[in-house]
Design an enzyme around this catalytic site. Sequence first.
Site, mmCIF file in Angstrom:
data_model
loop_
_atom_site.group_PDB
_atom_site.id
_atom_site.type_symbol
_atom_site.label_atom_id
_atom_site.label_comp_id
_atom_site.label_asym_id
_atom_site.label_seq_id
_atom_site.Cartn_x
_atom_site.Cartn_y
_atom_site.Cartn_z
ATOM 1 N N ASP A 168 9.056 -2.857 2.173
ATOM 2 C CA ASP A 168 8.528 -3.029 0.814
ATOM 3 C C ASP A 168 8.648 -4.523 0.514
ATOM 4 O OD1 ASP A 168 8.339 -3.324 -2.009
ATOM 5 O OD2 ASP A 168 8.972 -1.246 -2.297
ATOM 6 N N VAL A 169 7.524 -5.194 0.292
ATOM 7 C CA VAL A 169 7.555 -6.655 0.189
ATOM 8 C C VAL A 169 8.279 -7.165 -1.059
ATOM 9 C CG1 VAL A 169 5.476 -6.986 1.586
ATOM 10 C CG2 VAL A 169 5.272 -6.817 -0.917
ATOM 11 N N TYR A 201 -3.449 -8.744 -13.159
ATOM 12 C CA TYR A 201 -3.823 -8.859 -11.743
ATOM 13 C C TYR A 201 -4.404 -10.253 -11.478
ATOM 14 C CZ TYR A 201 -6.381 -7.961 -7.371
ATOM 15 O OH TYR A 201 -6.861 -8.029 -6.088
ATOM 16 N N LYS A 229 -2.978 -13.206 -8.957
ATOM 17 C CA LYS A 229 -3.717 -13.804 -7.839
ATOM 18 C C LYS A 229 -3.899 -15.322 -8.050
ATOM 19 C CE LYS A 229 -4.233 -10.135 -5.246
ATOM 20 N NZ LYS A 229 -3.641 -10.034 -3.898
ATOM 21 N N THR A 286 -12.386 -0.217 -0.549
ATOM 22 C CA THR A 286 -11.037 0.187 -0.125
ATOM 23 C C THR A 286 -10.495 1.168 -1.170
ATOM 24 O OG1 THR A 286 -9.827 -1.464 -1.419
ATOM 25 C CG2 THR A 286 -10.603 -2.164 0.769
HETATM 26 N N1 LIG Z 1 -10.596 -4.145 -2.426
HETATM 27 C C1 LIG Z 1 -10.968 -5.180 -3.163
HETATM 28 O O1 LIG Z 1 -12.035 -5.159 -3.795
HETATM 29 C C2 LIG Z 1 -10.115 -6.424 -3.218
HETATM 30 C C3 LIG Z 1 -10.686 -7.569 -3.797
HETATM 31 C C4 LIG Z 1 -9.916 -8.727 -3.853
HETATM 32 C C5 LIG Z 1 -8.635 -8.742 -3.335
HETATM 33 N N2 LIG Z 1 -8.098 -7.616 -2.777
HETATM 34 C C6 LIG Z 1 -6.744 -7.713 -2.237
HETATM 35 O O2 LIG Z 1 -6.736 -7.269 -0.896
HETATM 36 C C7 LIG Z 1 -5.423 -6.830 -0.550
HETATM 37 C C8 LIG Z 1 -5.546 -5.478 0.136
HETATM 38 O O3 LIG Z 1 -6.016 -4.539 -0.822
HETATM 39 P P1 LIG Z 1 -7.036 -3.371 -0.451
HETATM 40 O O4 LIG Z 1 -8.245 -3.563 -1.262
HETATM 41 O O5 LIG Z 1 -7.140 -3.232 1.009
HETATM 42 O O6 LIG Z 1 -6.305 -2.116 -1.148
HETATM 43 P P2 LIG Z 1 -5.288 -1.041 -0.600
HETATM 44 O O7 LIG Z 1 -5.974 -0.210 0.412
HETATM 45 O O8 LIG Z 1 -4.706 -0.393 -1.798
HETATM 46 O O9 LIG Z 1 -4.194 -1.927 0.156
HETATM 47 C C9 LIG Z 1 -3.029 -2.426 -0.434
HETATM 48 C C10 LIG Z 1 -1.874 -2.049 0.472
HETATM 49 O O10 LIG Z 1 -0.677 -2.686 0.008
HETATM 50 C C11 LIG Z 1 0.358 -1.734 0.091
HETATM 51 N N3 LIG Z 1 1.436 -2.067 -0.830
HETATM 52 C C12 LIG Z 1 1.415 -2.019 -2.183
HETATM 53 N N4 LIG Z 1 2.588 -2.391 -2.686
HETATM 54 C C13 LIG Z 1 3.377 -2.685 -1.618
HETATM 55 C C14 LIG Z 1 4.707 -3.137 -1.483
HETATM 56 N N5 LIG Z 1 5.491 -3.367 -2.566
HETATM 57 N N6 LIG Z 1 5.204 -3.348 -0.241
HETATM 58 C C15 LIG Z 1 4.433 -3.132 0.844
HETATM 59 N N7 LIG Z 1 3.169 -2.691 0.785
HETATM 60 C C16 LIG Z 1 2.652 -2.481 -0.440
HETATM 61 C C17 LIG Z 1 -0.298 -0.409 -0.238
HETATM 62 O O11 LIG Z 1 0.445 0.671 0.264
HETATM 63 P P3 LIG Z 1 1.268 1.749 -0.612
HETATM 64 O O12 LIG Z 1 0.643 3.063 -0.288
HETATM 65 O O13 LIG Z 1 2.661 1.623 -0.084
HETATM 66 O O14 LIG Z 1 1.153 1.359 -2.072
HETATM 67 C C18 LIG Z 1 -1.628 -0.541 0.484
HETATM 68 O O15 LIG Z 1 -1.535 -0.111 1.816
HETATM 69 C C19 LIG Z 1 -4.630 -6.789 -1.850
HETATM 70 O O16 LIG Z 1 -3.792 -7.935 -1.915
HETATM 71 C C20 LIG Z 1 -5.713 -6.845 -2.914
HETATM 72 O O17 LIG Z 1 -5.221 -7.388 -4.121
HETATM 73 C C21 LIG Z 1 -8.813 -6.461 -2.712
#
Ligand SMILES: NC(=O)c1ccc[n+]([C@@H]2O[C@H](COP(=O)([O-])OP(=O)(O)OC[C@H]3O[C@@H](n4cnc5c(N)ncnc54)[C@H](OP(=O)(O)O)[C@@H]3O)[C@@H](O)[C@H]2O)c1
Length: 252
Positions: free
Chosen positions: A64-65, A157, A161, A192
Amino acid sequence: MNSRVDIPVVLITGALTGIARATALAFARKGAKVVASGRHEGAGSALATELRTAGAEAEFVRADVRLEEDVRALVDATVKRFGRLDVAVNAAGTEGKPGPATEQTAESYAATFDTNVLGTILSMKHELRVMQAQGSGSIINISSTFGHEGGAGASIYAASKHAVEGLTKSVALEFGASGIRVNAVAPGPIQTPMLDRFTGSEDVKAYLATLNAQKRIGQPDEIARAVLYLASDDASFVTGHILNVDGGKSAS
Ligand SMILES: NC(=O)c1ccc[n+]([C@@H]2O[C@H](COP(=O)([O-])OP(=O)(O)OC[C@H]3O[C@@H](n4cnc5c(N)ncnc54)[C@H](OP(=O)(O)O)[C@@H]3O)[C@@H](O)[C@H]2O)c1
């Protein structure tokens, strides 16, 4: 990746889903040694098996980060297993509690900042400890276009960021002379689980797609390829950079 290293060792946080999962698979297909980290043992060992099938030596390490002891142990386990750390992708993140600023609380702030900001700080701190001793490394933080734009309904959020981008540039300045590059990828909307939670409906998602030049939602692989570029020697003079991968959203 570093030209002095034949097979790079890559650590990815939040790797069990979405962008980071696609990134882990992309590095595996390139034959990297991959440590995939997340919070769920079952999904983690399944992903490690999948990464090995894709051609990588791979391990899952639970972390857990938000917890420094977890992050310290994750980095130490990586070095114990593979001997070094060449690339770190800090992708663990949360959208927090979307909604207007008037609905935010100290708790919603902390829940978002603890993962997105403290998690990035702790991850870089321990990754840098290893990379500094090696004299090389590449860190890629996952930001968002909201890391340098406003996000109506996503103020906390967006603020978190913005912090990730400030950290990225500052740490790049601090460690550039140590052979370490620090960059961020800023995705636009990407298909996602987070995007599904954030939008809550196909209509909202379709509206978000209209806001970029390509009029579509991106795919996790499109972010993974940008991460691979920043990790590679092709980006050897690129540090402190925020790379938008957003279908042209930031051009407006
Ligand atoms: N999808 C988009 O449109 C988008 C756009 C811009 C930026 N991002 C960024 O891209 C990154 C990846 O997001 P994603 O879109 O791929 O969504 P996602 O599938 O929800 O991925 C986020 C991952 O982070 C994990 N996580 C959350 N809290 C954590 C913690 N305290 N310690 C360790 N792991 C943790 C989650 O797992 P758990 O099941 O453990 O919570 C999940 O596997 C994020 O930083 C997000 O802000 C996404």
